[in-house]
Motif scaffolding. Structure first.
Motif, short mmCIF file in Angstrom:
data_model
loop_
_atom_site.label_atom_id
_atom_site.label_comp_id
_atom_site.label_asym_id
_atom_site.label_seq_id
_atom_site.Cartn_x
_atom_site.Cartn_y
_atom_site.Cartn_z
N GLN A 106 -11.84 8.72 56.72
CA GLN A 106 -12.34 7.35 56.54
C GLN A 106 -11.78 6.42 57.61
O GLN A 106 -12.48 5.54 58.11
N ALA A 115 -17.62 8.68 50.73
CA ALA A 115 -17.07 7.53 50.00
C ALA A 115 -16.08 7.98 48.94
O ALA A 115 -15.24 7.22 48.51
N TRP A 116 -16.20 9.23 48.50
CA TRP A 116 -15.25 9.73 47.50
C TRP A 116 -14.96 11.21 47.70
O TRP A 116 -15.72 11.92 48.33
N CYS A 148 -11.83 5.88 45.49
CA CYS A 148 -12.37 7.00 46.27
C CYS A 148 -11.98 8.36 45.69
O CYS A 148 -12.29 9.39 46.27
#
Ligand code: C2E
Ligand code: MG
Ligand code: MG
Ligand code: MG
Length: 283
Positions: A106, A115-116, A148
């Motif tokens: 990230q 995003a996670w 996340c």
């Protein structure tokens, strides 16, 4: 002579039992050392947004680079790890490494990073008193934002002791992490627990996706589960998408996330990152 044979058979049986026991003890010792020796490997599998097809999240899946037997899948060592308690060390390692890898991704390349990241937790872990501390530590030491991180538990694990589970999951959610029900639909449990247990994500088991094409009843069932999940405000992920027809059925049903070999296989974290990161950032 019959008596002699019988005696031999007994000795053979005893020797075999003895050998099996020694093998098991040896395997247990090697598994215990695997974490410390750096033999575990972090693989990641994309979770893809439907219908756009972009990677939304990733699931962490552990492998064991066994010096004696090569790269091993979780099915071949997780059961022994669970019986012996080694699973707690393995899961802690995966949790930390997954947070670290995704946070780094990230930071380095936010445009392609998921995003996670979701991490599987075994039943034993819900009973570890400092589980919440372990998760808090993994987040604070890697810098990954709590939003996340998704922790995956199967419904069988959650159902073992509903009171303990609810308290545990509430503690974890207070940190800001999300909870997923993994392999949903395989646990023969009542739907009532969806009301009582605090969860955020529902992962439909691949056995429901497999054989969906050409089976109207099964399609209705999958569709109903997706709508139920959405009604409860949950993020729904379909697991085990192996072909385009399954993906198009799920698209029509309004499923928003999917995971499976058709969309991306699990691969070593570094391999996935270097394959997807923007070319200019590659070393
Ligand atoms: P899971 O959490 O349900 O993970 C999904 C499994 O399905 C993975 O198997 C993945 O490789 C496989 N899979 C993904 N897409 C497809 C597909 O399209 N078709 C088919 N046939 N399979 C697909 P894997 O990596 O062998 O892991 C098996 C199970 O082992 C996991 O099921 C999870 O329950 C457990 N596991 C994996 N890593 C960990 C871990 O770090 N800790 C714990 N406690 N359990 C883990
Ligand atoms: Mg899982
Ligand atoms: Mg699953
Ligand atoms: Mg599973």
């Amino acid at each position: 002579a019959a008596k002699e044979q019988g005696k031999n058979r007994f000795l053979t049986f005893e020797t075999q039992m003895h050998e099996q026991l020694l093998n098991r003890l040896d395997e247990e010792a090697r598994l215990r050392d695997a974490v410390r020796r750096g033999e575990l490997r972090l693989h990641l599998q994309p979770v893809v947004g439907v219908p756009a097809g972009q990677m939304a999240g990733a699931e962490a899946l552990v492998r064991w680079q066994d010096p004696e037997r090569g790269l091993r899948m979780p099915g071949s060592f997780i059961p022994l790890a669970e019986e012996t308690g080694v699973i707690v060390d393995i899961d802690r390692w995966v949790l930390f490494e997954a947070c670290r890898a995704v946070k780094r991704w990230q930071d380095d390349d936010p445009a392609t990073a998921p995003a996670w990241v979701s991490v599987n937790l075994s039943a034993a872990h819900l009973e570890v008193p400092d589980l919440t501390d372990q998760v808090a530590y993994a987040l604070s030491s890697t810098g990954l934002s709590a939003q996340c991180l998704v922790l995956e538990l199967t419904e069988t694990v959650m159902m073992r002791d509903l009171a303990v589970t609810s308290v545990r999951l509430e503690e974890l959610r207070e940190l800001g992490v999300k909870i997923a029900i993994d392999d949903f639909g395989t646990g023969y449990s009542s739907l009532g627990y969806l009301r009582d247990i605090p969860v955020d994500v529902l992962k439909i088991d691949r056995s429901f996706i497999d054989g969906m094409a050409g089976n109207g009843r099964q399609q209705e069932l999958v569709n109903a589960v997706i709508q139920l999940g959405h009604t409860l405000g949950l993020r729904v992920v379909a697991e085990g998408i192996e072909d385009a027809s399954q993906l198009s059925l799920l698209t029509v049903m309004g499923c928003k996330f999917a995971q499976g070999y058709h969309l991306g296989r699990p691969e070593p974290a570094e391999a996935l990152i270097s394959r997807l990161s923007t070319p200019s950032l590659r070393a």
